[in-house]
Design an enzyme around this catalytic site. Structure first.
Site, PDB file in Angstrom:
ATOM      1  N   ARG A  26      12.658   5.359  12.765  1.00  0.00           N
ATOM      2  CA  ARG A  26      11.372   6.069  12.660  1.00  0.00           C
ATOM      3  C   ARG A  26      10.508   5.775  13.893  1.00  0.00           C
ATOM      4  O   ARG A  26      11.005   5.326  14.904  1.00  0.00           O
ATOM      5  CB  ARG A  26      10.698   5.674  11.340  1.00  0.00           C
ATOM      6  CG  ARG A  26      11.570   6.021  10.130  1.00  0.00           C
ATOM      7  CD  ARG A  26      10.895   5.709   8.824  1.00  0.00           C
ATOM      8  NE  ARG A  26       9.688   6.510   8.659  1.00  0.00           N
ATOM      9  CZ  ARG A  26       8.766   6.287   7.716  1.00  0.00           C
ATOM     10  NH1 ARG A  26       8.936   5.276   6.868  1.00  0.00           N
ATOM     11  NH2 ARG A  26       7.706   7.051   7.622  1.00  0.00           N
ATOM     12  N   PRO A  59       0.794  -1.229   0.000  1.00  0.00           N
ATOM     13  CA  PRO A  59       0.000   0.000   0.000  1.00  0.00           C
ATOM     14  C   PRO A  59       0.823   1.275   0.000  1.00  0.00           C
ATOM     15  O   PRO A  59       1.847   1.366   0.682  1.00  0.00           O
ATOM     16  CB  PRO A  59      -0.822  -0.098   1.293  1.00  0.00           C
ATOM     17  CG  PRO A  59      -0.104  -1.078   2.142  1.00  0.00           C
ATOM     18  CD  PRO A  59       0.527  -2.060   1.188  1.00  0.00           C
ATOM     19  N   ASN A  60       0.350   2.207  -0.792  1.00  0.00           N
ATOM     20  CA  ASN A  60       0.903   3.570  -0.908  1.00  0.00           C
ATOM     21  C   ASN A  60       2.229   3.643  -1.656  1.00  0.00           C
ATOM     22  O   ASN A  60       2.736   4.732  -1.902  1.00  0.00           O
ATOM     23  CB  ASN A  60       1.030   4.247   0.469  1.00  0.00           C
ATOM     24  CG  ASN A  60      -0.319   4.422   1.127  1.00  0.00           C
ATOM     25  OD1 ASN A  60      -1.221   4.974   0.502  1.00  0.00           O
ATOM     26  ND2 ASN A  60      -0.484   3.924   2.342  1.00  0.00           N
ATOM     27  N   HIS A 102      12.535  -2.415   2.736  1.00  0.00           N
ATOM     28  CA  HIS A 102      11.940  -1.109   3.061  1.00  0.00           C
ATOM     29  C   HIS A 102      12.866  -0.033   2.545  1.00  0.00           C
ATOM     30  O   HIS A 102      14.090  -0.120   2.726  1.00  0.00           O
ATOM     31  CB  HIS A 102      11.745  -0.944   4.572  1.00  0.00           C
ATOM     32  CG  HIS A 102      10.862  -1.987   5.148  1.00  0.00           C
ATOM     33  ND1 HIS A 102       9.499  -1.965   4.975  1.00  0.00           N
ATOM     34  CD2 HIS A 102      11.151  -3.114   5.823  1.00  0.00           C
ATOM     35  CE1 HIS A 102       8.988  -3.043   5.542  1.00  0.00           C
ATOM     36  NE2 HIS A 102       9.964  -3.761   6.059  1.00  0.00           N
ATOM     37  N   TYR A 154      11.063   9.011   1.319  1.00  0.00           N
ATOM     38  CA  TYR A 154      11.071   7.941   0.318  1.00  0.00           C
ATOM     39  C   TYR A 154      11.768   8.300  -0.999  1.00  0.00           C
ATOM     40  O   TYR A 154      11.858   7.459  -1.889  1.00  0.00           O
ATOM     41  CB  TYR A 154       9.617   7.508   0.030  1.00  0.00           C
ATOM     42  CG  TYR A 154       8.926   6.953   1.257  1.00  0.00           C
ATOM     43  CD1 TYR A 154       9.361   5.761   1.837  1.00  0.00           C
ATOM     44  CD2 TYR A 154       7.864   7.617   1.863  1.00  0.00           C
ATOM     45  CE1 TYR A 154       8.743   5.247   2.967  1.00  0.00           C
ATOM     46  CE2 TYR A 154       7.241   7.114   2.998  1.00  0.00           C
ATOM     47  CZ  TYR A 154       7.683   5.932   3.542  1.00  0.00           C
ATOM     48  OH  TYR A 154       7.088   5.419   4.663  1.00  0.00           O
ATOM     49  N   ARG A 190       5.084  10.976  -2.592  1.00  0.00           N
ATOM     50  CA  ARG A 190       4.811  10.655  -1.195  1.00  0.00           C
ATOM     51  C   ARG A 190       6.034  10.963  -0.332  1.00  0.00           C
ATOM     52  O   ARG A 190       7.095  10.340  -0.511  1.00  0.00           O
ATOM     53  CB  ARG A 190       4.498   9.165  -1.104  1.00  0.00           C
ATOM     54  CG  ARG A 190       4.295   8.666   0.291  1.00  0.00           C
ATOM     55  CD  ARG A 190       4.230   7.149   0.338  1.00  0.00           C
ATOM     56  NE  ARG A 190       3.986   6.723   1.698  1.00  0.00           N
ATOM     57  CZ  ARG A 190       4.138   5.486   2.142  1.00  0.00           C
ATOM     58  NH1 ARG A 190       4.516   4.537   1.312  1.00  0.00           N
ATOM     59  NH2 ARG A 190       3.905   5.197   3.396  1.00  0.00           N
ATOM     60  N   ASN A 201       7.886  -5.611  -0.194  1.00  0.00           N
ATOM     61  CA  ASN A 201       7.767  -4.410   0.636  1.00  0.00           C
ATOM     62  C   ASN A 201       6.282  -4.274   0.921  1.00  0.00           C
ATOM     63  O   ASN A 201       5.513  -3.818   0.068  1.00  0.00           O
ATOM     64  CB  ASN A 201       8.302  -3.172  -0.082  1.00  0.00           C
ATOM     65  CG  ASN A 201       8.236  -1.932   0.808  1.00  0.00           C
ATOM     66  OD1 ASN A 201       7.604  -1.948   1.866  1.00  0.00           O
ATOM     67  ND2 ASN A 201       8.893  -0.864   0.392  1.00  0.00           N
ATOM     68  N   ALA A 251       2.819  -0.434   5.142  1.00  0.00           N
ATOM     69  CA  ALA A 251       2.338  -0.394   6.531  1.00  0.00           C
ATOM     70  C   ALA A 251       1.826  -1.753   7.020  1.00  0.00           C
ATOM     71  O   ALA A 251       1.807  -2.017   8.229  1.00  0.00           O
ATOM     72  CB  ALA A 251       1.249   0.660   6.671  1.00  0.00           C
ATOM     73  N   GLU A 296      12.660  -9.229   2.572  1.00  0.00           N
ATOM     74  CA  GLU A 296      11.845  -8.069   2.962  1.00  0.00           C
ATOM     75  C   GLU A 296      12.629  -6.796   2.651  1.00  0.00           C
ATOM     76  O   GLU A 296      13.816  -6.708   2.992  1.00  0.00           O
ATOM     77  CB  GLU A 296      11.564  -8.168   4.463  1.00  0.00           C
ATOM     78  CG  GLU A 296      10.851  -6.975   5.046  1.00  0.00           C
ATOM     79  CD  GLU A 296      10.624  -7.133   6.556  1.00  0.00           C
ATOM     80  OE1 GLU A 296      11.035  -8.170   7.142  1.00  0.00           O
ATOM     81  OE2 GLU A 296      10.057  -6.200   7.152  1.00  0.00           O
TER      82      GLU A 296
HETATM   83  C1  DQA Z   1       7.992   1.302   4.126  1.00  0.00           C
HETATM   84  C2  DQA Z   1       8.027   1.579   5.635  1.00  0.00           C
HETATM   85  C3  DQA Z   1       6.656   1.406   6.249  1.00  0.00           C
HETATM   86  O1  DQA Z   1       6.704   1.686   7.637  1.00  0.00           O
HETATM   87  C4  DQA Z   1       5.662   2.355   5.600  1.00  0.00           C
HETATM   88  O2  DQA Z   1       4.369   2.161   6.136  1.00  0.00           O
HETATM   89  C5  DQA Z   1       5.652   2.229   4.124  1.00  0.00           C
HETATM   90  C6  DQA Z   1       6.930   2.133   3.424  1.00  0.00           C
HETATM   91  C7  DQA Z   1       9.345   1.609   3.444  1.00  0.00           C
HETATM   92  O3  DQA Z   1       9.529   1.164   2.317  1.00  0.00           O
HETATM   93  O4  DQA Z   1      10.178   2.308   4.032  1.00  0.00           O
HETATM   94  O5  DQA Z   1       4.623   2.285   3.482  1.00  0.00           O
HETATM   95  O6  DQA Z   1       7.712  -0.080   3.928  1.00  0.00           O
END
Ligand code: DQA
Length: 146
Positions: free
Chosen positions: A108, A11-12, A101, A24, A19, A75, A78, A99
């Site tokens: 954070r 998501p996102n 990020h 990011y 964003r 990835n 959230a 995994e």
């Molecule tokens: C994320 C880190 C997560 O905490 C966040 O909710 C994201 C992006 C990252 O790529 O740093 O959506 O996965």
């Protein structure tokens, strides 16, 4: 036959580029996928990329990966910090899971410090921006030979 890898962004992550660029960066999801495809070619891997905002769809993608792929890069956005359903699906998967990020989740907010995905992942790459996907592919290129 090249090893087949599935890259799932959650998501996102379709909003990358606009964003929170201070966290990011400014590369878009299309840039990220292009960068990953270039690395996959160099590493002689076959890569499929996908993105979804839906938790259940991530579960379905993970279940489907069992028969079609030799490695998974995830990835989960959230959902990393909340989804037992995604963790349960990952725990059933026999292929190596990396995994990723973009941000360093440990620098954070505290709620980002725990990852359900990590409980099923072979390795974790975080805080290295979009290069993290390239490093994940490099890891899988080795792991999938074994
Ligand atoms: C994320 C880190 C997560 O905490 C966040 O909710 C994201 C992006 C990252 O790529 O740093 O959506 O996965």
């Amino acid at each position: 036959m090249p090893a087949k890898i599935l890259l799932v962004n959650g998501p996102n992550l379709n909003q990358l580029g606009t964003r929170e660029p201070e966290i990011y960066g400014t590369e878009t999801l299309a840039d990220v996928e292009k960068k990953a495809q270039t690395a996959a070619k160099r590493l002689k891997l076959q890569l499929d990329c996908t993105q979804t905002n839906h938790e259940g769809e991530i579960v379905t993608l993970i279940q489907g990966a069992a028969k079609k792929y030799h490695g998974l890069i995830l990835n989960a956005g959230a959902y990393t910090h909340t989804s037992i359903a995604i963790m349960d699906a990952l725990l059933l998967l026999k292929i190596p899971i990396i995994e990723v990020h973009l941000s360093n989740i440990f620098r954070r907010e505290e709620f980002r410090h725990h990852s359900y995905v990590s409980l099923a992942a072979r390795g974790v790459i975080c805080g290295l921006g979009t290069n993290g996907y390239v490093y994940a592919l490099e890891a899988l290129a080795e792991l999938c030979l074994k």
